[in-house]
Design an enzyme around this catalytic site. Structure first.
Site, PDB file in Angstrom:
ATOM      1  N   ASP A  46       0.842  -1.201   0.000  1.00 52.32           N
ATOM      2  CA  ASP A  46       0.000   0.000   0.000  1.00 52.32           C
ATOM      3  C   ASP A  46       0.872   1.244   0.000  1.00 52.32           C
ATOM      4  OD1 ASP A  46      -2.683   1.439   0.512  1.00 52.32           O
ATOM      5  OD2 ASP A  46      -1.390   2.179   2.111  1.00 52.32           O
ATOM      6  N   TYR A  51       2.749  10.355   0.417  1.00 47.72           N
ATOM      7  CA  TYR A  51       3.916   9.876   1.156  1.00 47.72           C
ATOM      8  C   TYR A  51       5.210  10.372   0.510  1.00 47.72           C
ATOM      9  CZ  TYR A  51       0.435   6.594   3.042  1.00 47.72           C
ATOM     10  OH  TYR A  51      -0.677   6.023   3.621  1.00 47.72           O
ATOM     11  N   LYS A  77      -3.639   5.806  -3.422  1.00 53.40           N
ATOM     12  CA  LYS A  77      -4.715   6.683  -2.957  1.00 53.40           C
ATOM     13  C   LYS A  77      -4.912   7.880  -3.869  1.00 53.40           C
ATOM     14  CE  LYS A  77      -3.582   5.105   1.672  1.00 53.40           C
ATOM     15  NZ  LYS A  77      -2.257   4.507   1.387  1.00 53.40           N
TER      16      LYS A  77
END
Length: 336
Positions: A46, A51, A77
């Site tokens: 994931d 990030y 995401k």
């Protein structure tokens, strides 16, 4: 659709730390950590554009580029666009998570949950990840901790934008599943009350752990189980404080949390159990939770996670934790 048929196991790898969360990680260390995950049989990874402003995706894509795409499950995401324009990472307004990725790339991060931004975000992620498809897409951080009093407005933008786009992409077979990836229960409870669109699962970080689980137990997890919406547990070690670290909720752990962790650790030691085993197995004991994705930046941590999942935890430990009011009496616990 339950994502249990999609996930290759109950342990995945959360790659937020590969985005230089808390510290600057050398590229070779990041690559070695992904390699360690692979060698230990982990096949669910994931990540997110947020990030490190794309750094985690870039590193993960590089590390997995030589692997058969059908051999692993990949989620990322939407909700933030990464621009070529630069900014000071330390000066970003991240709500309660200030300074989280100050060591990441300096590319400007823009919040946008609209339909067009969702499609652009997916295309950008595919390039950074060096892949032709995503398995699961989470709508990221549409909650109070990042958006404060504006979170409901951001949620409405996501409901009419990202939610509908992802629902369509799933129905068309472009992605296999979608849901929300958040650190708060409220947006998930709202989403379960919607008639449409319908998510497949949620990624809930930090809200179903040994240290914090009462609110999720009240309504969210029972409702999710009743509607066949699976829960992936992010942050099962509460940002690291349950695994020997110093962070809780992505900030330095306060004294009361440190004291609570010490009480849990002492009981675990009395029963011959590592605190990581207790933390990880607790998070996975609820019928609604289908996987946990702890993060790591060192290869040795991966081996610890795998061992923690397999460690035998005696029933007496859970009894002791309940007696000391360290876990809710209503929380399901693992059975031998």
């Amino acid at each position: 659709m339950s994502i249990t048929t999609l996930l290759p196991g109950r342990l995945g790898f959360g790659t937020a730390p590969l985005g230089n969360m808390f510290r600057a990680i050398p590229d070779d260390e990041a690559a070695a950590t992904v390699e360690a995950a692979w060698q230990h049989g982990i096949r669910y990874f994931d990540t997110a554009p947020f990030y490190g402003a794309g750094l985690s995706e870039i590193r993960l894509g590089e590390a997995l580029s030589g692997r058969p795409r059908d051999a692993y499950v990949l989620s990322t995401k939407v909700g933030r666009i990464i621009l070529d324009e630069v900014e000071d990472p330390a000066a970003r307004d991240l709500g309660e998570k200030g300074g989280l990725f100050e060591h990441g790339r300096p590319n400007k991060i823009v919040n946008d949950y609209s339909a067009d931004a969702t499609l652009r975000s997916i295309e950008d992620s595919l390039k950074r990840l060096r892949t032709d498809r995503l398995d699961i897409v989470w709508v990221h951080d549409v909650a109070q901790d990042f958006h404060g009093d504006q979170w409901l407005a951001e949620y409405e933008s996501a409901r009419t934008g990202a939610f509908r786009v992802l629902d369509r992409l799933r129905d068309e077979g472009v992605i296999k599943a979608w849901g929300l990836g958040v650190n708060r229960v409220e947006p998930l409870e709202l989403t379960l009350d919607l008639e449409e669109p319908r998510p497949d699962a949620f990624l809930l970080a930090g809200r179903y752990t040994l240290l914090d689980h009462s609110r999720a137990l009240q309504r969210l997890l029972p409702a999710a189980a009743a509607q066949n919406v699976d829960i992936v547990v992010g942050g099962p070690y509460s940002s690291g404080v349950l695994a020997g670290g110093t962070h809780f909720e992505y900030q330095k752990a306060p004294a009361d949390i440190v004291a609570k962790v010490e009480r849990i650790k002492a009981l675990a030691q009395q029963h011959g159990v590592g605190i990581k085993a207790a933390a990880l197995q607790f998070s996975l004991a609820h019928p609604a939770t289908v996987a946990a994705i702890p993060g790591a930046t060192r290869p040795s941590r991966i081996a610890e996670d795998v061992a923690a999942l397999d460690e035998t935890v005696p029933a007496a430990l859970w009894t002791a934790l309940r007696a000391e009011k360290l876990i809710s009496p209503d929380a399901p616990v693992p059975t031998a």
